[in-house]
Motif scaffolding. Structure first.
Motif, PDB file in Angstrom:
ATOM      1  N   ALA A   1       0.847  -1.191   0.000  1.00 25.42           N
ATOM      2  CA  ALA A   1       0.000   0.000   0.000  1.00 25.42           C
ATOM      3  C   ALA A   1       0.884   1.243   0.000  1.00 25.42           C
ATOM      4  CB  ALA A   1      -0.920   0.003   1.220  1.00 25.42           C
ATOM      5  N   THR A   2       0.351   2.305  -0.583  1.00 27.06           N
ATOM      6  CA  THR A   2       1.052   3.589  -0.559  1.00 27.06           C
ATOM      7  C   THR A   2       0.782   4.288   0.766  1.00 27.06           C
ATOM      8  OG1 THR A   2      -0.826   4.803  -1.470  1.00 27.06           O
ATOM      9  CG2 THR A   2       0.748   3.848  -3.066  1.00 27.06           C
ATOM     10  N   VAL A   3       1.529   5.341   1.029  1.00 27.92           N
ATOM     11  CA  VAL A   3       1.321   6.116   2.259  1.00 27.92           C
ATOM     12  C   VAL A   3      -0.103   6.665   2.284  1.00 27.92           C
ATOM     13  CG1 VAL A   3       2.059   8.135   3.582  1.00 27.92           C
ATOM     14  CG2 VAL A   3       3.761   6.688   2.469  1.00 27.92           C
ATOM     15  N   ASN A   4      -0.586   7.164   1.156  1.00 27.55           N
ATOM     16  CA  ASN A   4      -1.961   7.689   1.107  1.00 27.55           C
ATOM     17  C   ASN A   4      -2.988   6.611   1.421  1.00 27.55           C
ATOM     18  OD1 ASN A   4      -1.313  10.361   0.525  1.00 27.55           O
ATOM     19  ND2 ASN A   4      -1.263   9.984  -1.677  1.00 27.55           N
ATOM     20  N   GLU A   5      -2.778   5.420   0.878  1.00 31.60           N
ATOM     21  CA  GLU A   5      -3.707   4.324   1.156  1.00 31.60           C
ATOM     22  C   GLU A   5      -3.645   3.918   2.628  1.00 31.60           C
ATOM     23  OE1 GLU A   5      -3.579   2.122  -3.219  1.00 31.60           O
ATOM     24  OE2 GLU A   5      -2.081   1.597  -1.693  1.00 31.60           O
ATOM     25  N   LEU A   6      -2.452   3.916   3.182  1.00 40.15           N
ATOM     26  CA  LEU A   6      -2.303   3.558   4.595  1.00 40.15           C
ATOM     27  C   LEU A   6      -2.895   4.621   5.513  1.00 40.15           C
ATOM     28  CD1 LEU A   6       1.320   2.146   4.458  1.00 40.15           C
ATOM     29  CD2 LEU A   6      -0.780   0.841   4.891  1.00 40.15           C
ATOM     30  N   ALA A   7      -2.832   5.876   5.096  1.00 40.26           N
ATOM     31  CA  ALA A   7      -3.322   6.970   5.925  1.00 40.26           C
ATOM     32  C   ALA A   7      -4.847   7.076   5.918  1.00 40.26           C
ATOM     33  CB  ALA A   7      -2.715   8.292   5.454  1.00 40.26           C
ATOM     34  N   ALA A   8      -5.489   6.560   4.886  1.00 38.99           N
ATOM     35  CA  ALA A   8      -6.933   6.736   4.708  1.00 38.99           C
ATOM     36  C   ALA A   8      -7.775   6.386   5.936  1.00 38.99           C
ATOM     37  CB  ALA A   8      -7.410   5.957   3.484  1.00 38.99           C
ATOM     38  N   PRO A   9      -7.538   5.253   6.623  1.00 35.00           N
ATOM     39  CA  PRO A   9      -8.405   4.914   7.747  1.00 35.00           C
ATOM     40  C   PRO A   9      -8.152   5.720   9.025  1.00 35.00           C
ATOM     41  CG  PRO A   9      -7.146   2.975   6.996  1.00 35.00           C
ATOM     42  CD  PRO A   9      -6.629   4.170   6.279  1.00 35.00           C
ATOM     43  N   PHE A  10      -7.107   6.526   9.032  1.00 40.28           N
ATOM     44  CA  PHE A  10      -6.715   7.231  10.254  1.00 40.28           C
ATOM     45  C   PHE A  10      -7.084   8.706  10.195  1.00 40.28           C
ATOM     46  CE2 PHE A  10      -3.821   3.687   9.699  1.00 40.28           C
ATOM     47  CZ  PHE A  10      -3.910   3.064  10.930  1.00 40.28           C
ATOM     48  N   ASP A  11      -7.365   9.263  11.352  1.00 44.09           N
ATOM     49  CA  ASP A  11      -7.613  10.690  11.472  1.00 44.09           C
ATOM     50  C   ASP A  11      -6.281  11.366  11.817  1.00 44.09           C
ATOM     51  OD1 ASP A  11      -8.942  13.107  11.615  1.00 44.09           O
ATOM     52  OD2 ASP A  11      -9.541  12.827  13.699  1.00 44.09           O
ATOM     53  N   MET A  12      -5.336  11.273  10.865  1.00 50.75           N
ATOM     54  CA  MET A  12      -3.992  11.819  11.047  1.00 50.75           C
ATOM     55  C   MET A  12      -3.539  12.453   9.748  1.00 50.75           C
ATOM     56  SD  MET A  12      -1.635   9.004  12.871  1.00 50.75           S
ATOM     57  CE  MET A  12      -1.983   8.371  14.461  1.00 50.75           C
ATOM     58  N   ARG A  13      -2.619  13.352   9.891  1.00 48.16           N
ATOM     59  CA  ARG A  13      -2.020  13.962   8.703  1.00 48.16           C
ATOM     60  C   ARG A  13      -0.944  13.030   8.159  1.00 48.16           C
ATOM     61  NH1 ARG A  13      -1.543  20.265   9.660  1.00 48.16           N
ATOM     62  NH2 ARG A  13      -2.422  20.227   7.593  1.00 48.16           N
ATOM     63  N   LEU A  14      -0.638  13.183   6.874  1.00 51.63           N
ATOM     64  CA  LEU A  14       0.357  12.335   6.229  1.00 51.63           C
ATOM     65  C   LEU A  14       1.730  12.356   6.917  1.00 51.63           C
ATOM     66  CD1 LEU A  14      -0.359  12.700   2.403  1.00 51.63           C
ATOM     67  CD2 LEU A  14      -0.704  10.716   3.862  1.00 51.63           C
ATOM     68  N   PRO A  15       2.221  13.515   7.389  1.00 52.68           N
ATOM     69  CA  PRO A  15       3.523  13.492   8.065  1.00 52.68           C
ATOM     70  C   PRO A  15       3.536  12.595   9.310  1.00 52.68           C
ATOM     71  CG  PRO A  15       2.971  15.736   7.442  1.00 52.68           C
ATOM     72  CD  PRO A  15       1.754  14.888   7.181  1.00 52.68           C
ATOM     73  N   SER A  16       2.422  12.528  10.005  1.00 52.96           N
ATOM     74  CA  SER A  16       2.350  11.654  11.187  1.00 52.96           C
ATOM     75  C   SER A  16       2.405  10.188  10.779  1.00 52.96           C
ATOM     76  CB  SER A  16       1.074  11.923  11.983  1.00 52.96           C
ATOM     77  OG  SER A  16       1.090  13.221  12.489  1.00 52.96           O
ATOM     78  N   ILE A  17       1.679   9.827   9.740  1.00 52.79           N
ATOM     79  CA  ILE A  17       1.714   8.451   9.241  1.00 52.79           C
ATOM     80  C   ILE A  17       3.120   8.121   8.755  1.00 52.79           C
ATOM     81  CG2 ILE A  17       0.886   6.921   7.403  1.00 52.79           C
ATOM     82  CD1 ILE A  17      -1.156   7.309   9.646  1.00 52.79           C
ATOM     83  N   SER A  18       3.748   9.070   8.074  1.00 57.02           N
ATOM     84  CA  SER A  18       5.115   8.854   7.588  1.00 57.02           C
ATOM     85  C   SER A  18       6.087   8.614   8.738  1.00 57.02           C
ATOM     86  CB  SER A  18       5.584  10.048   6.753  1.00 57.02           C
ATOM     87  OG  SER A  18       4.847  10.111   5.552  1.00 57.02           O
ATOM     88  N   LYS A  19       5.911   9.321   9.836  1.00 61.05           N
ATOM     89  CA  LYS A  19       6.779   9.108  10.999  1.00 61.05           C
ATOM     90  C   LYS A  19       6.599   7.700  11.556  1.00 61.05           C
ATOM     91  CE  LYS A  19       7.313  13.863  12.529  1.00 61.05           C
ATOM     92  NZ  LYS A  19       7.058  14.840  13.602  1.00 61.05           N
ATOM     93  N   HIS A  20       5.353   7.258  11.633  1.00 67.46           N
ATOM     94  CA  HIS A  20       5.089   5.895  12.102  1.00 67.46           C
ATOM     95  C   HIS A  20       5.735   4.876  11.157  1.00 67.46           C
ATOM     96  CE1 HIS A  20       2.533   6.540  15.559  1.00 67.46           C
ATOM     97  NE2 HIS A  20       1.778   7.380  14.869  1.00 67.46           N
ATOM     98  N   LEU A  21       5.630   5.113   9.859  1.00 64.03           N
ATOM     99  CA  LEU A  21       6.224   4.199   8.891  1.00 64.03           C
ATOM    100  C   LEU A  21       7.747   4.170   9.010  1.00 64.03           C
ATOM    101  CD1 LEU A  21       3.951   4.877   5.801  1.00 64.03           C
ATOM    102  CD2 LEU A  21       4.103   2.758   7.119  1.00 64.03           C
ATOM    103  N   LYS A  22       8.347   5.304   9.300  1.00 61.41           N
ATOM    104  CA  LYS A  22       9.810   5.358   9.482  1.00 61.41           C
ATOM    105  C   LYS A  22      10.237   4.479  10.661  1.00 61.41           C
ATOM    106  CE  LYS A  22      11.162   8.178   6.281  1.00 61.41           C
ATOM    107  NZ  LYS A  22      11.667   7.558   5.071  1.00 61.41           N
TER     108      LYS A  22
END
Length: 125
Positions: A32-53
């Protein structure tokens, strides 16, 4: 966490956060892409990216590349190592659960015997 932390510590630290565990659950279904992974969450993309890191640093997630598309995928090997470490303690916690079950059975048996004794004494009066 320190860059020199052992892999098992990095894995458990990454798994300590419920958002990261949820991301792993999504990736268990496929890339999945970052956008696809972020979709179910009430978070901004930079926050999801930090979790992915954090997950990438622990070796749990790998970024792949398909032309312009850079999906992430689950790398399960660190989970296997964590499961292996936990399995070493299985005899201890299974033994503890068995002892607790035995103790609860004894309590229940004593409770029934006390209840029966009280009802027998009441019937004699």
């Amino acid at each position: 966490m320190a860059a020199s932390a052992d892999p098992l510590s990095l894995t458990f630290a990454a798994l300590a956060d419920p958002t990261r565990r949820a991301l792993l659950a999504l990736l268990a279904q496929g890339e999945a892409t970052v956008n696809e992974l972020a979709a179910p969450f009430d978070m901004r993309l930079p926050s999801i990216s930090k979790h992915l890191k954090v997950l990438e640093r622990a070796g749990l997630v790998v970024q792949t590349r398909h032309s312009q598309w850079r999906p992430r995928r689950l790398e399960a090997a660190p989970l296997g190592q964590a499961a292996g470490w936990l399995d070493e303690y299985r005899p201890f916690w299974e033994g503890s659960l068995d002892r607790m079950a035995t103790y609860l059975d004894e309590l229940q048996m004593n409770s029934k015997e006390s209840s029966h004794d009280r009802s027998t004494r009441s019937a004699r009066k």
